[in-house]
Design a protein around this motif. Structure first.
Motif, PDB file in Angstrom:
ATOM      1  N   LEU A 195       0.824  -1.206   0.000  1.00 18.58           N
ATOM      2  CA  LEU A 195       0.000   0.000   0.000  1.00 18.58           C
ATOM      3  C   LEU A 195       0.862   1.261   0.000  1.00 18.58           C
ATOM      4  O   LEU A 195       0.575   2.226  -0.731  1.00 18.58           O
ATOM      5  CB  LEU A 195      -0.932  -0.012   1.213  1.00 18.58           C
ATOM      6  CG  LEU A 195      -1.862   1.206   1.375  1.00 18.58           C
ATOM      7  CD1 LEU A 195      -2.798   1.312   0.166  1.00 18.58           C
ATOM      8  CD2 LEU A 195      -2.658   1.097   2.671  1.00 18.58           C
ATOM      9  N   MET A 196       1.919   1.260   0.808  1.00 20.93           N
ATOM     10  CA  MET A 196       2.813   2.420   0.827  1.00 20.93           C
ATOM     11  C   MET A 196       3.500   2.606  -0.527  1.00 20.93           C
ATOM     12  O   MET A 196       3.683   3.745  -0.985  1.00 20.93           O
ATOM     13  CB  MET A 196       3.847   2.241   1.942  1.00 20.93           C
ATOM     14  CG  MET A 196       3.272   2.280   3.348  1.00 20.93           C
ATOM     15  SD  MET A 196       4.526   2.009   4.618  1.00 20.93           S
ATOM     16  CE  MET A 196       5.624   3.395   4.310  1.00 20.93           C
ATOM     17  N   PHE A 197       3.869   1.508  -1.153  1.00 18.66           N
ATOM     18  CA  PHE A 197       4.514   1.624  -2.458  1.00 18.66           C
ATOM     19  C   PHE A 197       3.528   2.144  -3.504  1.00 18.66           C
ATOM     20  O   PHE A 197       3.889   2.998  -4.338  1.00 18.66           O
ATOM     21  CB  PHE A 197       5.075   0.277  -2.889  1.00 18.66           C
ATOM     22  CG  PHE A 197       5.709   0.291  -4.248  1.00 18.66           C
ATOM     23  CD1 PHE A 197       6.967   0.849  -4.432  1.00 18.66           C
ATOM     24  CD2 PHE A 197       5.044  -0.229  -5.341  1.00 18.66           C
ATOM     25  CE1 PHE A 197       7.550   0.885  -5.692  1.00 18.66           C
ATOM     26  CE2 PHE A 197       5.617  -0.196  -6.599  1.00 18.66           C
ATOM     27  CZ  PHE A 197       6.876   0.357  -6.774  1.00 18.66           C
ATOM     28  N   SER A 198       2.307   1.654  -3.491  1.00 14.51           N
ATOM     29  CA  SER A 198       1.307   2.146  -4.444  1.00 14.51           C
ATOM     30  C   SER A 198       1.020   3.622  -4.211  1.00 14.51           C
ATOM     31  O   SER A 198       0.841   4.392  -5.184  1.00 14.51           O
ATOM     32  CB  SER A 198       0.019   1.324  -4.314  1.00 14.51           C
ATOM     33  OG  SER A 198       0.259  -0.041  -4.600  1.00 14.51           O
ATOM     34  N   LEU A 199       0.993   4.025  -2.943  1.00 12.51           N
ATOM     35  CA  LEU A 199       0.779   5.436  -2.630  1.00 12.51           C
ATOM     36  C   LEU A 199       1.935   6.293  -3.138  1.00 12.51           C
ATOM     37  O   LEU A 199       1.717   7.380  -3.708  1.00 12.51           O
ATOM     38  CB  LEU A 199       0.595   5.613  -1.127  1.00 12.51           C
ATOM     39  CG  LEU A 199       0.322   7.041  -0.632  1.00 12.51           C
ATOM     40  CD1 LEU A 199      -0.981   7.562  -1.225  1.00 12.51           C
ATOM     41  CD2 LEU A 199       0.266   7.057   0.900  1.00 12.51           C
ATOM     42  N   SER A 200       3.161   5.814  -2.960  1.00 10.38           N
ATOM     43  CA  SER A 200       4.326   6.566  -3.442  1.00 10.38           C
ATOM     44  C   SER A 200       4.343   6.642  -4.977  1.00 10.38           C
ATOM     45  O   SER A 200       4.720   7.671  -5.553  1.00 10.38           O
ATOM     46  CB  SER A 200       5.613   5.925  -2.932  1.00 10.38           C
ATOM     47  OG  SER A 200       5.743   4.601  -3.431  1.00 10.38           O
ATOM     48  N   MET A 201       3.916   5.574  -5.641  1.00 11.13           N
ATOM     49  CA  MET A 201       3.845   5.610  -7.101  1.00 11.13           C
ATOM     50  C   MET A 201       2.790   6.611  -7.573  1.00 11.13           C
ATOM     51  O   MET A 201       2.978   7.303  -8.593  1.00 11.13           O
ATOM     52  CB  MET A 201       3.528   4.224  -7.641  1.00 11.13           C
ATOM     53  CG  MET A 201       4.635   3.199  -7.425  1.00 11.13           C
ATOM     54  SD  MET A 201       6.117   3.539  -8.383  1.00 11.13           S
ATOM     55  CE  MET A 201       5.526   3.218 -10.032  1.00 11.13           C
ATOM     56  N   GLY A 202       1.684   6.703  -6.847  1.00  4.36           N
ATOM     57  CA  GLY A 202       0.674   7.693  -7.204  1.00  4.36           C
ATOM     58  C   GLY A 202       1.173   9.115  -7.014  1.00  4.36           C
ATOM     59  O   GLY A 202       0.897   9.997  -7.839  1.00  4.36           O
ATOM     60  N   ILE A 203       1.913   9.354  -5.914  1.00  3.77           N
ATOM     61  CA  ILE A 203       2.488  10.683  -5.695  1.00  3.77           C
ATOM     62  C   ILE A 203       3.510  11.011  -6.772  1.00  3.77           C
ATOM     63  O   ILE A 203       3.578  12.146  -7.281  1.00  3.77           O
ATOM     64  CB  ILE A 203       3.116  10.751  -4.288  1.00  3.77           C
ATOM     65  CG1 ILE A 203       2.025  10.590  -3.217  1.00  3.77           C
ATOM     66  CG2 ILE A 203       3.863  12.069  -4.087  1.00  3.77           C
ATOM     67  CD1 ILE A 203       2.567  10.507  -1.803  1.00  3.77           C
ATOM     68  N   LEU A 204       4.329  10.017  -7.150  1.00  4.00           N
ATOM     69  CA  LEU A 204       5.320  10.234  -8.214  1.00  4.00           C
ATOM     70  C   LEU A 204       4.645  10.555  -9.538  1.00  4.00           C
ATOM     71  O   LEU A 204       5.144  11.394 -10.318  1.00  4.00           O
ATOM     72  CB  LEU A 204       6.199   8.991  -8.352  1.00  4.00           C
ATOM     73  CG  LEU A 204       7.288   9.037  -9.445  1.00  4.00           C
ATOM     74  CD1 LEU A 204       8.274  10.169  -9.161  1.00  4.00           C
ATOM     75  CD2 LEU A 204       8.002   7.701  -9.521  1.00  4.00           C
ATOM     76  N   ASN A 205       3.527   9.949  -9.797  1.00  2.00           N
ATOM     77  CA  ASN A 205       2.807  10.227 -11.038  1.00  2.00           C
ATOM     78  C   ASN A 205       2.252  11.646 -11.063  1.00  2.00           C
ATOM     79  O   ASN A 205       2.203  12.289 -12.121  1.00  2.00           O
ATOM     80  CB  ASN A 205       1.674   9.210 -11.205  1.00  2.00           C
ATOM     81  CG  ASN A 205       0.997   9.318 -12.555  1.00  2.00           C
ATOM     82  OD1 ASN A 205       1.601   9.704 -13.546  1.00  2.00           O
ATOM     83  ND2 ASN A 205      -0.285   8.972 -12.581  1.00  2.00           N
ATOM     84  N   ARG A 206       1.852  12.168  -9.902  1.00  2.00           N
ATOM     85  CA  ARG A 206       1.351  13.532  -9.843  1.00  2.00           C
ATOM     86  C   ARG A 206       2.491  14.545  -9.944  1.00  2.00           C
ATOM     87  O   ARG A 206       2.322  15.611 -10.548  1.00  2.00           O
ATOM     88  CB  ARG A 206       0.597  13.741  -8.531  1.00  2.00           C
ATOM     89  CG  ARG A 206      -0.654  12.880  -8.380  1.00  2.00           C
ATOM     90  CD  ARG A 206      -1.721  13.249  -9.362  1.00  2.00           C
ATOM     91  NE  ARG A 206      -2.195  14.616  -9.110  1.00  2.00           N
ATOM     92  CZ  ARG A 206      -3.110  15.234  -9.831  1.00  2.00           C
ATOM     93  NH1 ARG A 206      -3.628  14.611 -10.885  1.00  2.00           N
ATOM     94  NH2 ARG A 206      -3.487  16.465  -9.540  1.00  2.00           N
TER      95      ARG A 206
END
Length: 259
Positions: A195-206
């Motif tokens: 979950l933390m990794f998916s959240l970080s990937m979403g932040i990186l995409n933004r």
């Protein structure tokens, strides 16, 4: 001269037939024993052989099969065997559920292997954890304990009268609640990491929209999942041992076995 007594012969048949029903019910519901790789004829031979051995230590059975009492006793034996086997099956099902959830988080839910035992598809992680747990189960002499508990049920619920409580089904459902909770507690570290990794990937995409998350996300998630699974393996035997001890305690209490 050998005198043939029909009544004694029928009592001998009853002493083997009724226990064999309970044993066969266990064979068709318990883990490992319900494998389709084991031929049905072999299961019948093993069940009646074990029943014949048990008959030397069990009280004499004088219940007629073709009667109302005999019919009710047959249903009771099937119910006891299935209840014992289904209770043991819950532990193995929780391990498979852990593997399925881990595979889902790693992105391997589309990859599945055909399991010949259950005749269904199983993810690679589930298959790996299942085989791992089976090896631990044999190491802890779980197969010996299974037959030992089976014999103790004949002492607790003898084949004489209807003495089985139907509320045992509710106790089995309540037991599955704890097994399900333990499985989720075991999965929490991996779920939190994913979950933390998916959240970080979403932040990186933004932050950087030019980075294609779909092109690198699957590979990185798979690598993170593999590392998480590698860190998960050392604690897996202790979890299995805890679940196995919980199963032992529950079965002893459920079937009123004194040891």
């Amino acid at each position: 001269m050998i005198n043939f007594n029909l009544n004694n012969f029928m009592f001998l048949i009853y002493g083997v037939f009724f226990p064999a029903l309970r044993i066969l019910s266990l064979f068709y519901t318990a883990p490992l024993l319900n494998s389709t790789l084991i031929d049905r004829k072999i299961k019948l031979v093993i069940a009646f052989s074990i029943s014949w051995l048990f008959s030397f230590f069990l009280p004499k059975i004088d219940i007629v099969i073709f009667s109302m009492d005999g019919f009710l006793i047959i249903l009771e034996q099937i119910f006891i065997g299935m209840s014992l086997g289904f209770t043991m099956q819950l532990i193995f099902s929780s391990i498979i559920m852990c593997g399925e959830l881990i595979s889902l988080q790693m992105g391997l839910s589309f990859s599945s292997l055909f399991d010949i035992h259950s005749r269904s598809n199983m993810s690679p992680v589930s298959r790996f954890l299942y085989v791992f747990f089976v090896l631990l189960f044999f190491q802890w002499n779980g197969h010996i304990w299974m037959f030992s508990v089976l014999f103790d049920t004949f002492l607790t619920f003898p084949i004489k009268k209807l003495s089985f409580d139907i509320n045992i089904l509710l106790s089995i459902v309540n037991f599955y609640k704890y097994i399900f909770f333990d499985s989720l507690m075991l999965l929490y570290p991996i779920l939190i990491i994913q979950l933390m990794f998916s959240l970080s990937m979403g932040i990186l995409n933004r932050i950087s929209p030019q980075v294609s998350i779909f092109s690198i996300g699957f590979t990185v998630i798979l690598l993170v999942g593999m590392v998480s699974l590698f860190l998960f393996i050392p604690i897996f035997p202790s979890f299995c041992f805890f679940s196995f001890n919980r199963l032992q305690s529950f079965v002893l209490v459920l079937f009123n076995i004194n040891r």
